[in-house]
Scaffold this active site. Sequence first.
Site, PDB file in Angstrom:
ATOM      1  CD  GLU A  55      92.712  61.784  34.906  1.00 42.46           C
ATOM      2  OE1 GLU A  55      92.264  61.566  33.764  1.00 42.46           O
ATOM      3  OE2 GLU A  55      92.847  62.920  35.383  1.00 42.46           O
ATOM      4  CG  ASP A 107     101.845  49.040  35.040  1.00 40.53           C
ATOM      5  OD1 ASP A 107     100.732  49.369  35.495  1.00 40.53           O
ATOM      6  OD2 ASP A 107     102.059  47.931  34.527  1.00 40.53           O
ATOM      7  CG  ASP A 130      93.439  50.331  24.721  1.00 43.27           C
ATOM      8  OD1 ASP A 130      92.468  49.810  24.134  1.00 43.27           O
ATOM      9  OD2 ASP A 130      94.567  50.444  24.211  1.00 43.27           O
ATOM     10  CD  GLU A 201      82.727  62.690  27.434  1.00 41.11           C
ATOM     11  OE1 GLU A 201      81.553  62.422  27.758  1.00 41.11           O
ATOM     12  OE2 GLU A 201      83.558  63.164  28.233  1.00 41.11           O
TER      13      GLU A 201
END
Length: 219
Positions: A55, A107, A130, A201
């Site tokens: 993920e 990253d 984002d 969400e």
Amino acid sequence: MERPSVRSYSIRGSRITQAQRAAKDELQAMYGITVEEKKVNLKEIFPTSQKIIMEIGFGMGEATAIIAKNHPNNGYIAVDVHPPGIGKLLGRIVENDLKNLRVIEDDVHIVLQHMFEDESLDAIHLYFPDPWPKKKHNKRRIVNEGFLSLIHPKLKKGGYIHIATDWVPYAISMQEVFAASSLFTGGVIEKPELRPVTRFEGQGIDKDHQVTDLMYFRK
């Protein structure tokens, strides 16, 4: 390790609670994977897992922990750069006794390039990245041609990436990026049961945000 000049994320300050910092400091050595220029031994970390799923960008880790708990036969690697979320997810690992979830703080462009063998992942989850809504920032969106080239070899043949976004222009942009590529096939799907609806969400849905799920398979 060479780092990308244009990052697909921004670290918005260093706000982290005392509990999150304590969890991060105490638990990262146990449940984190050290970032170094050598390949991760996934068989050693997840000796009995049927599938290995990464993920990318897990926020506060709510969905990540739920998915890992609901699918104990899979191994999950969660990658992010934000200390508060990392601390929170490490705490969730302990609270839920999750033996099948590990965290990497860096990253993902660095992580995938230097730490994962080709064809080592069954799937990638990318939930609510984002959207960088301002046009001048669109180049920072993680889903671009370079990202597809990065993830393609790391997925097993037939492996997939599942993406969710509540920003319609970004969903359209993603479809255009994948359509221009010969590496993947797929498109918009109904929300699968495996992806839980988180508070984040839910807040978007309350504001009439349209959530789009997309799934693309490696050719």
